[in-house]
Design a protein around this motif. Structure first.
Motif, short mmCIF file in Angstrom:
data_model
loop_
_atom_site.label_atom_id
_atom_site.label_comp_id
_atom_site.label_asym_id
_atom_site.label_seq_id
_atom_site.Cartn_x
_atom_site.Cartn_y
_atom_site.Cartn_z
N ASN A 180 0.93 -1.16 0.44
CA ASN A 180 -0.06 0.15 -0.09
C ASN A 180 0.92 1.52 -0.10
N ARG A 181 0.88 2.18 -1.05
CA ARG A 181 1.65 3.69 -1.01
C ARG A 181 0.43 4.63 -1.69
N CYS A 182 1.29 6.12 -1.10
CA CYS A 182 0.26 6.80 -1.35
C CYS A 182 0.00 6.94 -2.36
N GLN A 183 -1.11 7.18 -3.47
CA GLN A 183 -1.12 7.56 -4.52
C GLN A 183 -0.57 9.14 -5.32
N ARG A 217 4.31 7.45 -0.96
CA ARG A 217 5.03 7.04 0.25
C ARG A 217 4.47 5.90 0.90
N TYR A 254 0.01 4.97 5.67
CA TYR A 254 -1.20 4.69 3.81
C TYR A 254 -2.67 4.62 4.57
N ARG A 291 -5.97 3.80 3.70
CA ARG A 291 -6.69 2.59 2.95
C ARG A 291 -7.75 3.74 2.84
N SER A 314 -1.15 9.21 1.52
CA SER A 314 -0.27 9.66 3.57
C SER A 314 -1.23 10.17 4.38
#
Length: 89
Positions: A50-53, A57, A61, A63, A68
Motif C-alpha cells: 500500500n503506497r500513497c497515490q 510514501r 497509508y 486505506r 498518506s
C-alpha cells in the motif's frame, strides 16, 4: 516522496497482479501448484505494498482515501477533501 523508479515498480506489480488474477484463481482451484510457480513473481498480489497515490510514501497509508497521512492532512486543511474538516471542541 518516493523515487520515481519505486512508484513505477509498484504500478507494474499492480498491472501484473490484475492481469494474472483469473489465471491464478483457476490454477489454485485446480490445485496445480507447479504451474503457479511458473507465473511471474510480480503477478502475486502478496508482493503489492500500500503506497500513497500522490507521493508513493509506504508508511502512514490511509486505506479509505488511498493517500498518506501527511498528504491527507494538507488536503484536509486546504479543503480539498469533501466532508473532512479539522475537529475542534
Amino acid at each position: 516522496m518516493a523515487k520515481t523508479s519505486v512508484k513505477a515498480r509498484q504500478k507494474k506489480r499492480e498491472r501484473m497482479a490484475a492481469q494474472y488474477a483469473e489465471k491464478r484463481a483457476a490454477l489454485k482451484a485446480a490445485g496445480d501448484y507447479a504451474a503457479l510457480d511458473k507465473l511471474p513473481k510480480n503477478a502475486s498480489p502478496v508482493r503489492l505494498k500500500n503506497r500513497c497515490q500522490l507521493t508513493g510514501r509506504p508508511k502512514g497509508y490511509m486505506r479509505y482515501f488511498g493517500i498518506s497521512r501527511v498528504i491527507f492532512r494538507d488536503m484536509a486543511l486546504n479543503g480539498q477533501i469533501p466532508g473532512v474538516k479539522k475537529a475542534s471542541w
